[in-house]
Design a protein around this motif. Structure first.
Motif, PDB file in Angstrom:
ATOM      1  N   UNK A 236     -11.194  55.495 -33.578  1.00 51.55           N
ATOM      2  CA  UNK A 236     -12.188  55.601 -34.642  1.00 51.55           C
ATOM      3  C   UNK A 236     -13.297  56.567 -34.264  1.00 51.55           C
ATOM      4  N   UNK A 237     -13.577  56.650 -32.963  1.00 51.43           N
ATOM      5  CA  UNK A 237     -14.608  57.551 -32.467  1.00 51.43           C
ATOM      6  C   UNK A 237     -14.454  57.616 -30.961  1.00 51.43           C
ATOM      7  N   UNK A 539     -26.834  59.602 -42.732  1.00 54.23           N
ATOM      8  CA  UNK A 539     -25.761  59.013 -41.947  1.00 54.23           C
ATOM      9  C   UNK A 539     -26.265  57.874 -41.093  1.00 54.23           C
ATOM     10  N   UNK A 540     -25.482  56.788 -40.993  1.00 51.86           N
ATOM     11  CA  UNK A 540     -25.868  55.597 -40.243  1.00 51.86           C
ATOM     12  C   UNK A 540     -24.817  55.252 -39.188  1.00 51.86           C
ATOM     13  N   UNK A 541     -25.273  54.547 -38.169  1.00 50.32           N
ATOM     14  CA  UNK A 541     -24.417  54.019 -37.106  1.00 50.32           C
ATOM     15  C   UNK A 541     -23.731  55.163 -36.344  1.00 50.32           C
ATOM     16  N   UNK A 542     -22.443  55.028 -36.096  1.00 46.04           N
ATOM     17  CA  UNK A 542     -21.730  56.030 -35.308  1.00 46.04           C
ATOM     18  C   UNK A 542     -21.653  57.345 -36.094  1.00 46.04           C
ATOM     19  N   UNK A 543     -22.131  58.460 -35.523  1.00 44.35           N
ATOM     20  CA  UNK A 543     -22.179  59.718 -36.284  1.00 44.35           C
ATOM     21  C   UNK A 543     -20.903  60.549 -36.235  1.00 44.35           C
ATOM     22  N   UNK A 544     -19.846  60.053 -35.597  1.00 46.85           N
ATOM     23  CA  UNK A 544     -18.631  60.872 -35.466  1.00 46.85           C
ATOM     24  C   UNK A 544     -17.397  60.009 -35.672  1.00 46.85           C
ATOM     25  N   UNK A 545     -17.153  59.612 -36.906  1.00 47.52           N
ATOM     26  CA  UNK A 545     -16.128  58.620 -37.228  1.00 47.52           C
ATOM     27  C   UNK A 545     -14.907  59.282 -37.843  1.00 47.52           C
ATOM     28  N   UNK A 546     -13.708  58.854 -37.391  1.00 47.50           N
ATOM     29  CA  UNK A 546     -12.502  59.524 -37.880  1.00 47.50           C
ATOM     30  C   UNK A 546     -12.109  59.123 -39.287  1.00 47.50           C
ATOM     31  N   UNK A 547     -12.272  57.835 -39.663  1.00 48.08           N
ATOM     32  CA  UNK A 547     -11.809  57.500 -41.014  1.00 48.08           C
ATOM     33  C   UNK A 547     -12.724  58.123 -42.053  1.00 48.08           C
TER      34      UNK A 547
END
Length: 565
Positions: A236-237, A539-547
């Motif tokens: 996911x990241x 953008x919130x939380x993890x800034x590099x998400x695959x989905x």
């Protein structure tokens, strides 16, 4: 060029990652990390410093897909992961110091004059440090059972001011070898990434920034088959969500299906390879373990239909491979997730729905929710189609009838005359909620009675979920709405795609395209974040998400081609 404080540096197939600790200190030092073993540990192995005459230097990081460049006043250093387990570094004017982030039993031992082994037991991996040009100076005093510290200084050659070194992962025995020239290794990675970028779904020119970012994130987040991972897996990241979850993988498979169908199939089948004999799929998996405390919703039939539409790769043999596992997965929900035996499956925890803290769970569980029945209606329909193609006529009729029967029960159970509602299993007490999850049944399209479908579409369009940036997961007027409330407000990529697909299936193309435009504009500007503030687009939380990256590519490709898949 990307921001290292948001986007980790890695490459396809590698567990090696370089980034700051995004959650604790995004502007802090960079670390070489090992992202094996799940997301309970950040995985720091070495802190990176540039040094000149032994003194650390301030530097600026410049991240490109194939190379990470650290620039200081005294010189530069470049990092390239030339192979999945090989990190090559070169510098000019400065040296590179790697300071071990060590624990019990970690040690370093000299192998040759230019080569030291670091046994990082804390991260369950060994590293061979090799000086290729310049010199290697180690400070690793051994006390009782471990090295008190492990500091590797790679100094440049005093004549050329150049340094080259290699950090290679290994598990048991290191196989002596030579390494390609840094320039040659970098060129190979650059060529590989350019091919990936070429295979990434086409998007309109106005989303070029988002397209490049989504392409890099999806490429760099793939890890190799290892341990519990039966196939190459798109995590996911590589920030801190370093697992693959059992509905996230579906969205990544969808974005790969057209141009990288084999990798798409690997993503889709990973969880079926791990399936329990009961039919349940684990919540997530990494190289070390799978988690069975939760699971994720059964969107796999919907996904399978959509990936098969995109490529001839998905042959009858592939359908034969997945038919029995998909059937077991479906039966698990109908058999083991219906404690009141009313024919309506339930969620025992919000995590099982993917909408972890949605307001449909604010009164507790188990909860019967119309999205779950909708997914299973589609999944049984897909099973009927596969059975027919495999010549299993009786099974095809059985799945078709069960799909129809569940649809009938679902409408009778959840439709209150004006909207779908969620209910407590057993008591069937209505749960008051303004969650977007109650509109997921739009994926059923024209299977729904026209008056129900019309009302769903009108509410999605006009009730207040649709903000300038996309679909809020909780009505902004709700007392439960939170700007950064996870599934109580923020915009999420997967739910956006499900509803866009449902609207297209319902003939509501104009609304579907408008939602896609808003989402893509937001993601292209704010990055491929885990989720977004529904009222600002931040953008919130993890800034590099695959989905998120995959959904962005799918929706932008929809806008490019004026059709889905």
């Amino acid at each position: 060029m990307f921001e290292i404080k948001k986007i980790p540096f890695s490459r396809f197939g590698s567990f090696i990652t370089i980034s700051p600790n995004h959650q604790d200190d995004p502007d802090g030092p960079l670390f070489i990390r090992n992202i094996r073993n799940g997301d309970n540990d950040f995985g720091e192995v070495f802190r990176i410093d540039l040094i000149c005459e032994g003194a650390p230097q301030l530097y600026t990081a410049v991240l490109h897909p194939s190379i990470l460049r650290l620039e200081s006043e005294k010189g530069i250093a470049e990092f390239c992961i030339t192979e999945a387990k090989v990190l090559q570094i070169r510098s000019h004017g400065v040296g590179v110091r790697l300071t071990g982030i060590t624990g019990a039993y970690d040690y370093a031992v000299k192998v040759e004059n230019n080569r030291w082994e670091v046994n990082h037991s804390l991260q369950e991996i060994r590293y061979m440090l090799t000086s290729v040009k310049g010199s290697l100076e180690m400070d690793a005093p051994f006390i009782e059972q471990r090295c008190e510290k492990i500091v590797a200084d790679f100094h440049p050659d005093p004549t050329s001011a150049e340094m080259e070194c290699v950090i290679e992962e290994f598990s048991v025995v290191y196989q002596p070898r030579t390494y390609p020239d840094f320039r040659e290794g970098h060129r190979s990675v650059e060529t590989e990434y350019e091919q990936w970028l070429k295979n990434t779904l086409n998007t309109p020119e106005e989303y070029r920034r988002g397209h490049e970012l989504a392409s890099y994130i999806t490429w760099s987040c793939v890890v190799s088959q290892e341990g519990m991972l039966p196939r190459p897996a798109m995590y996911m990241s590589k920030n801190w969500m370093t697992n693959i979850w059992s509905w996230d993988h579906c969205f990544n498979a969808l974005a790969l299906a057209k141009n990288s169908p084999k990798l798409a199939w690997d993503q889709f089948m990973t969880f079926f390879d791990l399936q329990d004999k009961s039919g349940m799929l684990p919540d997530f998996v990494n190289n070390r373990f799978a988690l069975w405390n939760f699971t994720k919703p059964p969107i796999h039939g919907w996904t399978l239909r959509r990936i098969c539409e995109q490529s001839d790769f998905f042959t009858l043999d592939k359908l034969q491979e997945v038919y029995e596992p998909l059937g077991k997965w479906t039966k698990w929900w109908l058999t083991f997730q219906d404690s009141d035996h009313d024919g309506i499956p339930q969620y025992n925890h919000g995590n099982d729905s993917g909408w972890d803290n949605s307001t449909i769970f604010h009164k507790g569980t188990p909860v019967e929710s119309p999205d779950l029945s909708s997914f299973l209606v589609l999944q049984m329909e897909v099973l009927a189609e596969i059975a027919a193609k495999l010549g299993k006529k009786d099974e095809a009729e059985k799945w078709k009838q069960e799909s129809h029967d569940l649809l009938t029960r679902m409408i009778d159970h959840f439709w209150d005359g004006s909207r779908f509602v969620a209910k407590r299993s057993g008591t069937h007490e209505r749960i008051e909620s303004d969650s977007l999850v109650l509109y997921i049944p739009v994926i059923l399209g024209n299977r729904l009675p026209s008056e129900i479908l019309t009302r769903l579409v009108e509410d999605i369009k006009n009730r207040g979920f649709l903000t300038p940036f996309g679909l809020a997961t909780e009505l902004p007027e709700s007392s439960f709405y939170r700007h950064d409330g996870y599934w109580r407000g923020p915009i999420w990529a997967p739910t956006t795609l499900l509803i866009v697909d449902g609207l297209l299936s319902s003939g509501e193309k104009e609304l579907a395209l408008e939602i896609a435009r808003r989402f893509c504009a937001m993601a292209s500007k704010s990055g491929m974040a885990e989720n977004y503030n529904a009222l600002t687009g931040e953008g919130l939380r993890d800034p590099a998400f695959t989905w998120t990256s995959s959904v962005f590519l799918i929706l932008a490709n929809l806008l490019h081609n004026n059709r889905m898949f």
